[in-house]
Design an enzyme around this catalytic site. Structure first.
Site, PDB file in Angstrom:
ATOM      1  N   HIS A  31       1.276   4.697   7.590  1.00  0.00           N
ATOM      2  CA  HIS A  31       1.653   5.105   6.375  1.00  0.00           C
ATOM      3  C   HIS A  31       2.078   6.450   6.281  1.00  0.00           C
ATOM      4  O   HIS A  31       1.444   7.267   6.850  1.00  0.00           O
ATOM      5  CB  HIS A  31       0.360   4.935   5.430  1.00  0.00           C
ATOM      6  CG  HIS A  31      -0.278   3.639   5.210  1.00  0.00           C
ATOM      7  ND1 HIS A  31      -1.076   2.877   6.310  1.00  0.00           N
ATOM      8  CD2 HIS A  31      -0.084   2.783   4.266  1.00  0.00           C
ATOM      9  CE1 HIS A  31      -1.399   1.684   5.783  1.00  0.00           C
ATOM     10  NE2 HIS A  31      -0.849   1.432   4.665  1.00  0.00           N
TER      11      HIS A  31
ATOM     12  N   SER B 124       0.855  -1.123  -0.081  1.00  0.00           N
ATOM     13  CA  SER B 124      -0.024   0.128  -0.171  1.00  0.00           C
ATOM     14  C   SER B 124       0.666   1.110   0.064  1.00  0.00           C
ATOM     15  O   SER B 124       0.380   2.345  -0.520  1.00  0.00           O
ATOM     16  CB  SER B 124      -0.744  -0.001   1.374  1.00  0.00           C
ATOM     17  OG  SER B 124      -0.325  -0.010   2.545  1.00  0.00           O
TER      18      SER B 124
ATOM     19  N   ASP C 251      -2.733   7.493   8.481  1.00  0.00           N
ATOM     20  CA  ASP C 251      -2.495   6.774   9.904  1.00  0.00           C
ATOM     21  C   ASP C 251      -1.048   6.917  10.223  1.00  0.00           C
ATOM     22  O   ASP C 251      -0.357   7.007   9.384  1.00  0.00           O
ATOM     23  CB  ASP C 251      -3.278   5.451   9.816  1.00  0.00           C
ATOM     24  CG  ASP C 251      -2.758   4.422   8.754  1.00  0.00           C
ATOM     25  OD1 ASP C 251      -1.494   4.466   8.595  1.00  0.00           O
ATOM     26  OD2 ASP C 251      -3.599   3.853   8.313  1.00  0.00           O
TER      27      ASP C 251
END
Length: 439
Positions: free
Chosen positions: A345, A45, A342
């Site tokens: 990340h 991600s 968050d």
């Protein structure tokens, strides 16, 4: 290699003169980068530009990758996934990529925070060991190959039993290797079973060979209530080579004797015809393989530490797997601390580390990337590319050590040049005085 330097271009003569006056020039930078545009990154991600969410956060704020690279065509990344996860489980992303300089920034999507175990009383530590062995082999082979992709492995089983999913936990279900159920005409699991499978279309393949390492109890229909020792092997029908191993641990799948879980070895196999053989318990067959194509000149891979913020448990298996000379490991010294998305990340320091992908560098080495190929105070260890000349630090200033032969030649040429200049000056002065006398 000693600490002497290869002769450099004439333009570096000024650097030779000035290197003792310059401290810290062209130090290695803690980044991942590339020597040219022939590179590729495998990620999750933190480098997945296609991830879509509607939570009001700034666009692409989950990335550690610079968004300018999103359309480079040099990234294969999937949120929530990893190469290890796709290799073993039904949660699959078709990672595919090719390049001379390969970078990995993934792995955290299968970590102790997930706590995966095949069986209720299984052992997640065995899966951490599987992860380390998988990545160690993957990194080693991708230092030798340009292309990575996934392929399906076809197999032929002559019995009536069907594949069974006995290894699953929460959202993950294992489907590589495939388990074949016990044939109904056998009372227990003490029988030999086998299946043929074929590997074709790639230079080499990475496949799993796994056993339940411990004492496995048979099914509830087993009247003898026996325990079995798993034994699996692959046999190359074309060459006669046999690969295999047995379970060795005295553990089970009960609260009183826990720890039974799948232990995997990872094999590099060549194209050909194979036979999977089980001497006891369930037959396992590889259903997926990593396809390695296009051999290249040896070029170490670069691995960025893939970990969570400290609020979630991580592991160091990619660091364990990344060893010299085939792998350079890159990390930061601080806790991972995300930004607006968050805490997991968008870390500032990891963004700096990956910012090196925006440009080419001259040299990649164990210590980091060197921007220039002229002079550095640090000798590049396992350097690749056009690496800088060595310069030892002595006292308060660097002392540059060069191959003495070119330095001597430069001195001789400089001396000859000085003599010629002095001769010409004296000649023209004498000529001038003669003409004045004649006038």
């Amino acid at each position: 290699m000693g600490r002497m330097c290869i002769a450099m271009a004439p333009r570096t003569l000024l650097l030779l003169i000035g290197c003792q006056l310059v401290f810290g020039f062209n130090e290695p930078i803690n980044i991942v980068s590339h020597l040219n545009d022939d590179w590729f990154l495998f990620g999750d991600s933190r480098s997945d530009c296609t991830y879509v969410e509607n939570n009001g956060h700034p666009k692409l704020d989950w990335l550690d990758l610079d968004p300018k690279l999103c359309n480079s065509g040099k990234i294969a990344a999937k949120s929530g996934n990893s190469l290890f996860r796709s290799f073993h489980f039904t949660d699959f992303y078709n990672y595919t990529g090719e390049g001379d300089q390969i970078i990995f920034y993934e792995g955290v999507s299968f970590s102790p925070s997930h706590g995966f175990k095949c069986l209720v009383e299984g052992d997640n530590n065995k899966w951490m060991g599987n992860k380390a062995r998988f990545y160690a082999l993957l990194y080693k082979k991708m230092a030798q190959y340009r292309s990575l992709s996934f392929v399906t492995v076809p197999y032929a089983y002559g019995g009536n039993a069907k594949p069974t999913s006995i290894c699953k936990d929460k959202t993950l279900t294992l489907n590589n290797p495939t388990f074949i159920s016990k044939e109904s005409n056998y009372v227990d699991y003490y029988y030999v079973s086998e299946a043929n499978f074929t590997l074709q279309g790639c230079d080499e393949f990475i496949v799993p060979l796994c056993v339940f390492n411990g004492h496995s109890r048979g099914s509830s229909s087993d009247p003898a209530n026996k325990y079995y020792t798993d034994s699996q092997s692959y046999y190359n029908i074309d060459t006669g080579v046999l690969y295999g191993f047995n379970s060795t641990l005295d553990v089970g799948n009960t609260a009183q004797n826990p720890g039974l879980d799948l232990t995997c070895m990872y094999l590099v196999l060549t194209p050909g015809n194979y036979k999977a053989v089980s001497l006891e318990y369930l037959l396992t067959i590889p259903s997926k393989a990593i396809c390695l194509r296009k051999p290249k000149r040896f070029m170490p891979v670069q691995v960025v530490d893939s970990r969570w913020n400290s609020t979630r448990q991580s592991d160091n298996m990619t660091a364990v797997a990344c060893q010299l000379p085939y792998c350079f490991f890159r990390n930061t010294s601080a806790d991972y601390s995300g930004d607006t998305h968050d805490v997991h990340h968008g870390d500032f320091y990891f963004r700096q580390l990956l910012s090196g992908l925006l440009y080419n560098v001259s040299c990649i080495a164990q210590q980091g990337a060197f921007l220039y190929n002229n002079v550095s105070s640090i000798w590049p260890v396992y350097g690749y590319g056009h690496c800088p000349t060595a310069a030892n630090i002595g006292y308060m200033a660097p002392v540059c050590l060069y191959d003495p032969l070119p330095v001597i030649l430069l001195g001789v040429l400089l001396g000859i040049a000085v003599l010629i200049i002095v001769f010409l000056i004296l000649y023209f002065m004498a000529d001038s005085s003669v003409r004045l006398h004649e006038a």
